[in-house]
Design a protein around this motif. Structure first.
Motif, PDB file in Angstrom:
ATOM      1  N   GLY A 310      -6.164  -3.071   3.716  1.00  0.00           N
ATOM      2  CA  GLY A 310      -6.583  -2.239   2.599  1.00  0.00           C
ATOM      3  C   GLY A 310      -5.499  -2.094   1.556  1.00  0.00           C
ATOM      4  N   GLU A 311      -5.164  -0.862   1.219  1.00  0.00           N
ATOM      5  CA  GLU A 311      -4.180  -0.599   0.168  1.00  0.00           C
ATOM      6  C   GLU A 311      -2.756  -0.962   0.575  1.00  0.00           C
ATOM      7  N   ARG A 312      -2.513  -1.255   1.855  1.00  0.00           N
ATOM      8  CA  ARG A 312      -1.170  -1.651   2.302  1.00  0.00           C
ATOM      9  C   ARG A 312      -0.953  -3.149   2.196  1.00  0.00           C
ATOM     10  N   THR A 313      -1.945  -3.889   1.715  1.00  0.00           N
ATOM     11  CA  THR A 313      -1.890  -5.349   1.733  1.00  0.00           C
ATOM     12  C   THR A 313      -0.692  -5.919   0.983  1.00  0.00           C
ATOM     13  N   LEU A 314      -0.465  -5.470  -0.227  1.00  0.00           N
ATOM     14  CA  LEU A 314       0.632  -6.022  -1.022  1.00  0.00           C
ATOM     15  C   LEU A 314       1.992  -5.671  -0.433  1.00  0.00           C
ATOM     16  N   ASP A 315       2.094  -4.524   0.211  1.00  0.00           N
ATOM     17  CA  ASP A 315       3.337  -4.171   0.898  1.00  0.00           C
ATOM     18  C   ASP A 315       3.603  -5.142   2.046  1.00  0.00           C
ATOM     19  N   PHE A 316       2.545  -5.481   2.766  1.00  0.00           N
ATOM     20  CA  PHE A 316       2.684  -6.425   3.875  1.00  0.00           C
ATOM     21  C   PHE A 316       3.081  -7.805   3.354  1.00  0.00           C
ATOM     22  N   ALA A 317       2.447  -8.251   2.278  1.00  0.00           N
ATOM     23  CA  ALA A 317       2.787  -9.554   1.698  1.00  0.00           C
ATOM     24  C   ALA A 317       4.245  -9.584   1.260  1.00  0.00           C
ATOM     25  N   ALA A 318       4.731  -8.482   0.707  1.00  0.00           N
ATOM     26  CA  ALA A 318       6.128  -8.408   0.283  1.00  0.00           C
ATOM     27  C   ALA A 318       7.059  -8.466   1.491  1.00  0.00           C
ATOM     28  N   ALA A 319       6.682  -7.777   2.568  1.00  0.00           N
ATOM     29  CA  ALA A 319       7.504  -7.816   3.782  1.00  0.00           C
ATOM     30  C   ALA A 319       7.562  -9.229   4.353  1.00  0.00           C
TER      31      ALA A 319
END
Length: 357
Positions: A310-319
């Motif tokens: 969900g809304e955490r997707t871009l944070d995960f991609a950055a990690a």
């Protein structure tokens, strides 16, 4: 405004609102690219040899009907050659299928989120997309899709395994669904990842096709066969649909190099499918490790795994990027991660296990 004030040709209004296809981001020199569902193995020597031989005839147009390739595919599948229609990747063939059955304002039903080319191809053809939300476990909600069919529906797309979430449609639910769909509505079973399927409840697409005159299959050489850069896909369709797809197809679309590479790949299929088995083994290893780490991933039947963040997707991609792996984020929905080299898969497991859900 007078016509004298208009600069350039008038463009179709639908194009300004069309969703853009977003390819997987290329990897930096120090990173692994697991964003495009590519096969990590290089082409076999026999396939490279066929490509090199074919390159000597680049001054000539390819065989427009792709006769030798079509015959090889038909022989491999056990279907009449006249039912096989190739194109420049399964996306192009999908476009020809839509053009074959849809007029302006007709409807195309598909699950969402699913293959991101579906709404693009639908709208470019002048048809109206009807997306139906997936079930919470990333599976097609076939009952809801059947309920979404109206008298304007001309085509239903069933992506199995579903890209990007991973689950495949089961035989029993598909038969119930097909019984509910009118016989004059085309159902396309998109099997781009069929070679990776190990779920015993998934039907044999060819068997489904043989029993249902309104079903067509969509397949590709890009994934299991590792020919993504050459763009070869095809449909298996009953006549007269197959003839209509040929009529809509781009002339000389499949290059000689692509045709010969596909033929050589079919000849070396046993060796290529050993690679698929290895990738499936890696998929199972990664999936087990992720679930053991508490990562809520759905069933994976393609060459990828899905994180519904969900809304955490871009944070995960950055990690992931910070760890040297490039994944495919779908902002607001989740991230799709291809099963790649073992080192890339290990990095993915490490990042996912440490990521706060």
């Amino acid at each position: 405004m007078s016509t004298d004030d208009v600069v350039g040709p008038r463009l179709r209004a639908v194009l300004s609102a069309l969703p853009r296809y977003v390819p997987g981001r290329p990897a930096a020199d120090t990173a692994y690219k697991i964003s495009s569902n590519e096969n990590p193995y290089p082409p076999l020597p026999s396939v490279l040899e066929a490509v090199a031989d074919a390159a000597r005839t680049l001054n000539r147009y390819p065989d427009m009907a792709s006769v030798r390739m079509v015959e090889a595919i038909a022989a491999r599948l056990g279907v009449p050659a006249r039912t096989v229609v190739p194109g420049t990747g399964s996306v192009a063939v999908l476009g020809h299928l839509v053009q074959s059955v849809c007029d302006g304002g007709d409807e195309v039903v598909y699950a969402w989120r699913s293959f991101e080319a579906y709404p693009i191809v639908t709208q470019v053809s002048g048809a109206r997309p009807v997306p139906v939300p997936l079930a919470p476990d990333g599976r097609h909600d076939l009952a809801a899709m059947a309920a979404a069919v109206t008298d304007r529906t001309r085509l239903v797309l069933v992506c199995s395994p579903n890209n990007p979430t991973g689950p495949a449609v089961h035989a029993e639910e598909l038969e119930v669904f097909l019984d509910r769909v009118p016989r004059d509505v085309l159902v396309v079973l998109d099997e781009a990842y069929v070679e990776f399927v190990r779920d015993e409840k998934v039907p044999d697409g060819l068997d489904v096709w043989r029993r249902h005159p309104n079903v067509a299959l969509l397949r590709t050489f890009s994934k299991a066969y590792g020919l993504a850069g050459l763009r070869v896909g095809y449909t298996v369709a009953h006549e007269p649909l197959a003839d209509a797809v040929r009529a809509a197809a781009l002339p000389f679309g499949v290059s000689t190099i692509a045709q010969e590479a596909a033929i050589a790949s079919l000849a070396a299929e046993a060796e290529l499918l050993e690679r698929v088995d290895s990738l499936v083994g890696e998929r199972e290893r990664v999936g087990t490790a992720l679930r053991d780490a508490g990562c809520p991933i759905p069933d994976a039947q393609g060459n990828f795994v899905w994180f519904g963040l969900g809304e955490r997707t871009l944070d995960f991609a950055a990690a992931c990027a910070n760890a040297g792996i490039v994944v495919r984020p779908f902002a607001g929905d989740g991230a799709r991660c291809t099963i790649g080299e073992r080192e890339a898969n290990d990095r993915l497991i490490e990042v996912a296990a440490a990521f706060p859900y």
